[in-house]
Design an enzyme around this catalytic site. Sequence first.
Site, mmCIF file in Angstrom:
data_model
loop_
_atom_site.group_PDB
_atom_site.id
_atom_site.type_symbol
_atom_site.label_atom_id
_atom_site.label_comp_id
_atom_site.label_asym_id
_atom_site.label_seq_id
_atom_site.Cartn_x
_atom_site.Cartn_y
_atom_site.Cartn_z
ATOM 1 N N SER A 53 40.864 -26.466 -9.411
ATOM 2 C CA SER A 53 40.917 -25.318 -10.311
ATOM 3 C C SER A 53 39.872 -24.282 -9.908
ATOM 4 O O SER A 53 39.860 -23.817 -8.776
ATOM 5 C CB SER A 53 40.766 -25.783 -11.756
ATOM 6 N N ASP A 197 47.771 -26.970 -12.502
ATOM 7 C CA ASP A 197 46.346 -27.229 -12.311
ATOM 8 C C ASP A 197 46.072 -28.694 -11.971
ATOM 9 O O ASP A 197 46.567 -29.607 -12.629
ATOM 10 C CB ASP A 197 45.614 -26.851 -13.603
#
Length: 764
Positions: A53, A197
Amino acid sequence: MFFITSQINFAQEKKPKVILVLSGGGAKGVAHIPLLQALDSLHIVPDVVIGNSMGSIMGGLYSMGYSGDSIAKLTKNIDWDKLLGGSMSLKDVGVEEKSEFQRYLAGIGIKDGKPTNMTSILNDQNLREYLSELTFPVYNVKDFDKLSIPFKAMATDVVNGKEVILDKGSLAFAMRASMSLPAVFKPMPYEGTLLVDGGVMNNFPTDVAKQLGADIIIGSDVGGGMEPVEKLDSFVTILMQTSMFPSNIKNPENRKNCTILVDHLPNLRFSTGDFNKSNEIYKDGKIATVQNLPALAELAKKLQGFQQRTHELPKMANDFFVDTIVYKGISKENIPLVLARTNIKPKAQYTTKDLIKGINRAMGTNLFHQITYNYFITNENKIGLTLNGFEYSKNLVNASLHYDTYRGVGLILNYTGRNILAPSSRLIITADIAEQPKGRVNFQKSFGKNKDWWWSSELYGAFLKQELFIDGKSADNMLYNAFEFNNQANRNLNSLKSFIGIGLDYHYTEVKPKNDPYLNPNVLLLKNYNFQDAEVNAHYSYNDMDKVFFATTGTIIRANVNRSLFSNANASFTDPNLTNYSGQTNGFTKLGFGIEKRMLLQKKITCMIGFDANFIFEDKLQNNDVSFSEYGYAAKYFLGGILPSSGNNRFSFPGLHEDEVNVSQFMGVRLGAQINPLGKIYITPHFNMASVGFKNFNEYIDDAFSPKGNWDKSTQTSLLLSGGAALSYQSILGPIHFDTSWINNIDKMRLFFSVGFSFNPSNL
């Protein structure tokens, strides 16, 4: 946890494998930067970087050769609001599309009778462009092991529910895919599946580092696992918690894998979405880094006897030669317009900024929700460019709600069809379903080699209530029904800013009492009034404002000359002593000019200055004509209201009710300041002044600069004066305004409230 010497006893003939792991955590990921700076200062170069991320953004940049200091400088200068979900600037929208840009609350695409668009909270066009620009120095590196430091980005296969390690392909793509927080950013298509993610499955992937044979793991954790109940106080924090259950559960074990754990959790004062606090988060990140400096220094000492990687950014020229351009995902109807707007051609030199400007111009056509680009090496070892278009559906349905003090509540429904009736065309059908309904149908087509010419035809209808005021008080209600048929042929001078054109317009207006005039006589003793006219015009428009609402910089200029071709009025009265009339008025010419300038004085304060001048020059009366001054009510200028009003010849003026004053001539000045004290809240003090005339130009100009009349009760040239302030909020439902303004002569304070996106004025 501090460095333990016994953990790194190793044979001198073999360098230990040092892996740096950077967790996800949104804005908190900025806290990784002090650690990167510390590694640089101690000359510790990891053998592998694993990022997730926001950690993949920091880690990817670091792996390709950016120093910790350069990453710190980049983050300090970033406009986070623009980068993360900030939509395109109005400056980048084509002139023919500005009037439709960001005018609806929600929209879906329709294909084969089914909705097609995937929605997300944030738009990532700016983010992807920025990552592509930053990673250009390694555009030709498709194996991440060949970066300055080998790199792995974590993502989650949302289709099959498994972890994915991205170590090949486009670095910008890998970094972006790793931070696709579900429902916040759109998933990234990848090898027949969709990636979100990496934090969904593994936010702090030290276990992956162990699988890669790490001898030493330096872990920087800003994620923190499960948040306690007191911190689950917002939509974002709850969304993060629920979308990352698998990762949060395994986080404690992953933290134990670290040889050196830089634990930021006790020191971080801000949350995942606090990007506007990035400078403070950076300071928070220094605390845990400083605490671990002894352990890091000990590691640096142990590594001195080994040769480490050269950590530097590849040297690249600012400009490069594009040999070939490949277009993907762009329909054949839209290719000519994209070619014209991007103005990116093969066999030419460009910079990354040139490419982004060209792509933004293509985005300004409103045909795409995203355009991405990537490089490839041709068979001749030259640079090729692929432009990937993600088009909106040909058929879009949009909707929004609105309410305001003058017109009440309404539901706006819009249909927008692209290339339905002709190539490079747009069809719009909009209805305002309300107590006072409005509607418009617009057809627009671009043509010419560079698509700089465009034709627009529009039908507009409105069924309104129009209040009549005496001494500032509502005296009567009239029904005001209007129909317009407007046609324009325009030529862009600059596809993003300005155009000139000619037009042919037809207007029909009917005004009649709301109640039976014989049972409830009105103050005008009017039975019925209608007016119709046709006008030819020449016009010029310039608009480089940065936003549709709450713009901070830019200029709007509008100028027009209109000439009547014919004008007919019909008026009948209930009082037999008043003469009914049906016939032609004398001809007229209209001259209009307006300018608004917004300048950013400080980061949170914008100065607003505006000027308007609009005049009507009447021809001499012919034998059978009636005076336009007497019967041309519908073709004159209407002043009043806070919001721009749809229809022809209407101008806002705070302190007046919408359409309260009808004039033949006026010159006005607007002064104001837009103050943004907090978040999306705005305070706008404003001052407005205008000289208004009710008769012909010659009578007006004699007294224009020394008006003597009272606008509310006389036909003499008068001074309009108002002052007030608005409190506004940019909500998900649209702008919310609460305005209080004082108006002269009647000496009253008036209140106005509105929420939502109002019915859009069609004039550009």
